[in-house]
Write a protein that holds these residues in place. Structure first.
Motif, PDB file in Angstrom:
ATOM      1  N   GLN A 299       0.820  -1.206   0.000  1.00  0.00           N
ATOM      2  CA  GLN A 299       0.000   0.000   0.000  1.00  0.00           C
ATOM      3  C   GLN A 299       0.862   1.267   0.000  1.00  0.00           C
ATOM      4  OE1 GLN A 299      -3.543   0.236  -0.218  1.00  0.00           O
ATOM      5  NE2 GLN A 299      -3.067  -1.827  -0.915  1.00  0.00           N
ATOM      6  N   VAL A 300       1.947   1.257   0.760  1.00  0.00           N
ATOM      7  CA  VAL A 300       2.847   2.416   0.780  1.00  0.00           C
ATOM      8  C   VAL A 300       3.487   2.596  -0.595  1.00  0.00           C
ATOM      9  CG1 VAL A 300       4.967   3.384   1.754  1.00  0.00           C
ATOM     10  CG2 VAL A 300       3.306   2.282   3.260  1.00  0.00           C
ATOM     11  N   LEU A 301       3.949   1.494  -1.192  1.00  0.00           N
ATOM     12  CA  LEU A 301       4.568   1.580  -2.511  1.00  0.00           C
ATOM     13  C   LEU A 301       3.573   2.062  -3.562  1.00  0.00           C
ATOM     14  CD1 LEU A 301       6.962   1.207  -4.360  1.00  0.00           C
ATOM     15  CD2 LEU A 301       6.390  -1.227  -4.552  1.00  0.00           C
TER      16      LEU A 301
ATOM     17  N   MET B 171       1.014   4.066  -3.089  1.00  0.00           N
ATOM     18  CA  MET B 171       0.822   5.503  -2.915  1.00  0.00           C
ATOM     19  C   MET B 171       2.011   6.289  -3.461  1.00  0.00           C
ATOM     20  SD  MET B 171      -1.113   5.921   0.770  1.00  0.00           S
ATOM     21  CE  MET B 171      -1.563   7.636   0.409  1.00  0.00           C
ATOM     22  N   LEU B 172       3.218   5.783  -3.253  1.00  0.00           N
ATOM     23  CA  LEU B 172       4.408   6.437  -3.796  1.00  0.00           C
ATOM     24  C   LEU B 172       4.366   6.418  -5.328  1.00  0.00           C
ATOM     25  CD1 LEU B 172       7.130   4.970  -1.425  1.00  0.00           C
ATOM     26  CD2 LEU B 172       6.666   7.418  -1.724  1.00  0.00           C
ATOM     27  N   PHE B 173       3.971   5.273  -5.893  1.00  0.00           N
ATOM     28  CA  PHE B 173       3.926   5.151  -7.352  1.00  0.00           C
ATOM     29  C   PHE B 173       2.887   6.085  -7.959  1.00  0.00           C
ATOM     30  CE2 PHE B 173       2.120   3.274 -11.211  1.00  0.00           C
ATOM     31  CZ  PHE B 173       3.257   3.197 -12.009  1.00  0.00           C
ATOM     32  N   GLU B 174       1.725   6.170  -7.318  1.00  0.00           N
ATOM     33  CA  GLU B 174       0.669   7.040  -7.849  1.00  0.00           C
ATOM     34  C   GLU B 174       1.089   8.506  -7.844  1.00  0.00           C
ATOM     35  OE1 GLU B 174      -2.599   5.876  -5.370  1.00  0.00           O
ATOM     36  OE2 GLU B 174      -3.327   4.393  -6.820  1.00  0.00           O
ATOM     37  N   LYS B 175       2.028   8.871  -6.948  1.00  0.00           N
ATOM     38  CA  LYS B 175       2.536  10.252  -6.888  1.00  0.00           C
ATOM     39  C   LYS B 175       3.999  10.314  -7.331  1.00  0.00           C
ATOM     40  CE  LYS B 175       0.949  13.420  -4.707  1.00  0.00           C
ATOM     41  NZ  LYS B 175       0.266  14.683  -5.063  1.00  0.00           N
TER      42      LYS B 175
ATOM     43  N   ASP C 204      -2.383   9.196   7.721  1.00  0.00           N
ATOM     44  CA  ASP C 204      -3.828   9.278   7.962  1.00  0.00           C
ATOM     45  C   ASP C 204      -4.574   8.174   7.220  1.00  0.00           C
ATOM     46  OD1 ASP C 204      -3.544  11.438   9.619  1.00  0.00           O
ATOM     47  OD2 ASP C 204      -4.090  12.940   8.114  1.00  0.00           O
ATOM     48  N   GLN C 205      -4.176   7.896   5.982  1.00  0.00           N
ATOM     49  CA  GLN C 205      -4.915   6.928   5.172  1.00  0.00           C
ATOM     50  C   GLN C 205      -4.590   5.487   5.527  1.00  0.00           C
ATOM     51  OE1 GLN C 205      -5.082   7.420   0.944  1.00  0.00           O
ATOM     52  NE2 GLN C 205      -5.640   9.562   1.038  1.00  0.00           N
ATOM     53  N   LEU C 206      -3.320   5.188   5.821  1.00  0.00           N
ATOM     54  CA  LEU C 206      -2.915   3.805   6.061  1.00  0.00           C
ATOM     55  C   LEU C 206      -2.771   3.438   7.530  1.00  0.00           C
ATOM     56  CD1 LEU C 206      -0.287   3.174   3.222  1.00  0.00           C
ATOM     57  CD2 LEU C 206      -2.760   2.816   3.202  1.00  0.00           C
ATOM     58  N   TRP C 207      -2.440   4.426   8.376  1.00  0.00           N
ATOM     59  CA  TRP C 207      -2.249   4.148   9.801  1.00  0.00           C
ATOM     60  C   TRP C 207      -3.377   4.705  10.673  1.00  0.00           C
ATOM     61  CZ3 TRP C 207       2.033   3.766   6.763  1.00  0.00           C
ATOM     62  CH2 TRP C 207       2.990   2.805   7.100  1.00  0.00           C
TER      63      TRP C 207
ATOM     64  N   ALA D  24       4.453   7.285  12.874  1.00  0.00           N
ATOM     65  CA  ALA D  24       5.486   7.888  12.032  1.00  0.00           C
ATOM     66  C   ALA D  24       6.762   7.051  12.054  1.00  0.00           C
ATOM     67  CB  ALA D  24       5.769   9.315  12.491  1.00  0.00           C
ATOM     68  N   ARG D  25       7.134   6.563  13.230  1.00  0.00           N
ATOM     69  CA  ARG D  25       8.311   5.698  13.336  1.00  0.00           C
ATOM     70  C   ARG D  25       8.103   4.408  12.553  1.00  0.00           C
ATOM     71  NH1 ARG D  25      11.645   5.860  17.797  1.00  0.00           N
ATOM     72  NH2 ARG D  25      12.597   4.015  16.844  1.00  0.00           N
ATOM     73  N   SER D  26       6.896   3.876  12.625  1.00  0.00           N
ATOM     74  CA  SER D  26       6.577   2.658  11.889  1.00  0.00           C
ATOM     75  C   SER D  26       6.690   2.887  10.387  1.00  0.00           C
ATOM     76  CB  SER D  26       5.166   2.189  12.238  1.00  0.00           C
ATOM     77  OG  SER D  26       4.801   1.073  11.456  1.00  0.00           O
ATOM     78  N   MET D  27       6.176   4.017   9.917  1.00  0.00           N
ATOM     79  CA  MET D  27       6.250   4.325   8.492  1.00  0.00           C
ATOM     80  C   MET D  27       7.699   4.431   8.029  1.00  0.00           C
ATOM     81  SD  MET D  27       4.678   7.559   6.397  1.00  0.00           S
ATOM     82  CE  MET D  27       5.217   7.865   4.709  1.00  0.00           C
TER      83      MET D  27
END
Length: 228
Positions: free
Chosen positions: A163-165, A167-171, A183-186, A194-197
């Motif tokens: 999911q993180v990848l 979102m990065l790809f879409e932007k 906000d969207q994933l956590w 934030a540390r987890s991300m």
């Protein structure tokens, strides 16, 4: 009539478990309640659930072990961990095992319900997405299977990594705001999340390192940018 959301709820404190189960049923959810990890895992073999809500500290099999076994056969159904622990390492471990969210005890029923509905909504959106795969540099990214492939080598990502990848790809080649991802994933942009991300970004950099043209750049104080 709209189908009720079916929840596998696992909590060994029976008083709490019964209160939460009854409260969820009164709000229209279908609940399968278990008090230990082993019986819950057996239940997943014969039942289909929309979401799992797992206490971390459980007898016979803890919540993390249960999630690890469940993810071997089901990579998409959302998982929420319930925990009294506050250490960042525990939170990160839960996400790495395929968890989608966590709640610290004590929690309100309203907060649990909001998290459940939010994850169900995201899953439906993901399933309806027409984009099944794309190329991140030279890597083939299969979004539905959550895999990265390069030169015949396949890396399977966790749900959260994928999911993180995505979102990065879409932007790609633009700044992806850190707060938006959190906000969207956590669910919120707290310090622990934030540390987890940060851990997930580090892992994605490692997975993509065999294509030297790919960079995930930290935009200080704002977010990240995937350069391809």
């Amino acid at each position: 009539m709209k189908k009720a959301i079916k929840i596998l709820f696992v909590e060994d404190e029976e008083a709490l478990g019964m209160v939460v189960s009854d409260s969820l049923r009164s709000r229209g959810f279908e609940i399968d309640y278990h008090t230990d990890g082993e019986s819950a895992l057996q239940a997943t073999l014969t039942n289909k659930y929309d979401i799992l809500v797992l206490d971390v500290m459980l007898p016979k099999m803890d919540g993390f072990s249960l999630a690890r076994e469940y993810r071997k056969v089901n990579r998409n159904t959302p998982i929420i961990f319930l925990t009294a622990r506050s250490q960042t390492e525990d939170v990160v471990e839960g996400f790495e095992l395929g968890g989608n969210d966590y709640l610290k005890k004590p929690f309100s029923m309203e907060e649990l319900i909001v998290r459940v509905k939010s994850l169900i909504g995201r899953l439906l959106y993901s399933e309806e997405s027409q984009l099944e795969e794309c190329f991140v540099g030279n890597y083939k990214f299969n979004i539905q299977k959550q895999t990265l492939e390069l030169n015949g080598k396949i890396k399977t990502l966790t749900y959260r990594e994928a999911q993180v990848l995505l979102m990065l790809f879409e932007k790609r080649n633009q700044v992806l705001e850190r707060k938006l991802v959190l906000d969207q994933l956590w669910g919120d942009d707290s310090f622990f999340n934030a540390r987890s991300m940060d851990v997930f970004i580090t892992r994605l950099r490692k997975y993509l390192r065999d294509d030297s043209n790919i960079q995930i750049v930290n935009i200080r104080g704002i977010g990240y940018k995937l350069l391809i």
